[in-house]
Design a protein around this motif. Structure first.
Motif, PDB file in Angstrom:
ATOM      1  N   ARG A  24       9.368   7.143   2.697  1.00 18.76           N
ATOM      2  CA  ARG A  24      10.449   6.416   2.022  1.00 18.76           C
ATOM      3  C   ARG A  24      10.490   6.749   0.534  1.00 18.76           C
ATOM      4  O   ARG A  24      11.564   6.941  -0.034  1.00 18.76           O
ATOM      5  N   VAL A  25       9.327   6.828  -0.094  1.00 14.87           N
ATOM      6  CA  VAL A  25       9.285   7.148  -1.526  1.00 14.87           C
ATOM      7  C   VAL A  25       9.808   8.554  -1.757  1.00 14.87           C
ATOM      8  O   VAL A  25      10.624   8.783  -2.654  1.00 14.87           O
TER       9      VAL A  25
ATOM     10  N   ASN B 172       0.735   2.369  -2.660  1.00 11.84           N
ATOM     11  CA  ASN B 172       0.629   2.727  -1.248  1.00 11.84           C
ATOM     12  C   ASN B 172      -0.790   3.196  -0.921  1.00 11.84           C
ATOM     13  O   ASN B 172      -1.346   2.839   0.122  1.00 11.84           O
TER      14      ASN B 172
ATOM     15  N   ARG C 203       4.756   6.078   6.591  1.00 11.16           N
ATOM     16  CA  ARG C 203       6.146   5.617   6.498  1.00 11.16           C
ATOM     17  C   ARG C 203       6.527   5.304   5.058  1.00 11.16           C
ATOM     18  O   ARG C 203       7.616   5.650   4.604  1.00 11.16           O
ATOM     19  N   ALA C 204       5.661   4.620   4.345  1.00  8.72           N
ATOM     20  CA  ALA C 204       5.958   4.271   2.953  1.00  8.72           C
ATOM     21  C   ALA C 204       6.040   5.528   2.093  1.00  8.72           C
ATOM     22  O   ALA C 204       6.915   5.629   1.228  1.00  8.72           O
TER      23      ALA C 204
ATOM     24  N   GLN D 250       1.550   2.933   8.498  1.00  8.23           N
ATOM     25  CA  GLN D 250       2.247   2.284   7.399  1.00  8.23           C
ATOM     26  C   GLN D 250       2.241   3.160   6.149  1.00  8.23           C
ATOM     27  O   GLN D 250       3.247   3.278   5.454  1.00  8.23           O
TER      28      GLN D 250
ATOM     29  N   THR E 279       4.550   3.456  -7.167  1.00 13.13           N
ATOM     30  CA  THR E 279       4.680   3.099  -5.752  1.00 13.13           C
ATOM     31  C   THR E 279       3.708   3.903  -4.905  1.00 13.13           C
ATOM     32  O   THR E 279       3.095   3.366  -3.972  1.00 13.13           O
ATOM     33  N   ASP E 280       3.541   5.189  -5.209  1.00 10.50           N
ATOM     34  CA  ASP E 280       2.558   6.012  -4.485  1.00 10.50           C
ATOM     35  C   ASP E 280       1.148   5.458  -4.658  1.00 10.50           C
ATOM     36  O   ASP E 280       0.379   5.376  -3.700  1.00 10.50           O
TER      37      ASP E 280
ATOM     38  N   THR F  63      -3.086   0.231  -0.774  1.00  8.91           N
ATOM     39  CA  THR F  63      -2.887  -0.494   0.482  1.00  8.91           C
ATOM     40  C   THR F  63      -3.610   0.204   1.628  1.00  8.91           C
ATOM     41  O   THR F  63      -4.237  -0.449   2.462  1.00  8.91           O
TER      42      THR F  63
END
Length: 103
Positions: A96-97, A37, A92-93, A89, A33-34, A40
């Motif tokens: 959350r992770v 991110n 924030r992501a 963004q 996920t990192d 992105t």
């Protein structure tokens, strides 16, 4: 007969940085996920650079046409906004992770 001192149990109220046992699957999922991110964020940066570059080109080479000049300045503004939104963004992501990994 010698006795060894009894060690004290760790304080239950003390804050720890890592849980005692983290499931490897969850850790790998957090790493994936990192990385997603970060990809992105790079896409946001690439898009912002394209918009700013286009705006700069319009301003520099077509500055005598007022419509293209305004389009160039608008492109600069949109590019800066895209970069800013991408950074927000990303942060924030990432938060959350980090929050879900600590659970």
């Amino acid at each position: 007969m010698a006795t060894e001192p009894i060690s004290e149990a760790p304080d239950e109220g003390a804050a720890s940085t890592e849980p005692a046992h983290v499931d490897p699957r969850n850790r790998l999922a957090a790493i994936r996920t990192d990385l997603a991110n970060e990809r992105t964020l790079l896409a946001y940066v690439r898009t912002a650079l394209m918009l700013v570059g286009t705006g700069g080109m319009l301003i520099k080479f077509f500055g005598n046409d007022s419509r293209l000049l305004m389009t160039g300045y608008a492109s600069l503004g949109v590019g800066a906004s895209v970069l800013w939104l991408g950074i927000i963004q990303f942060r924030r992501a990432a938060a959350r992770v980090r929050h879900h990994v600590r659970r």
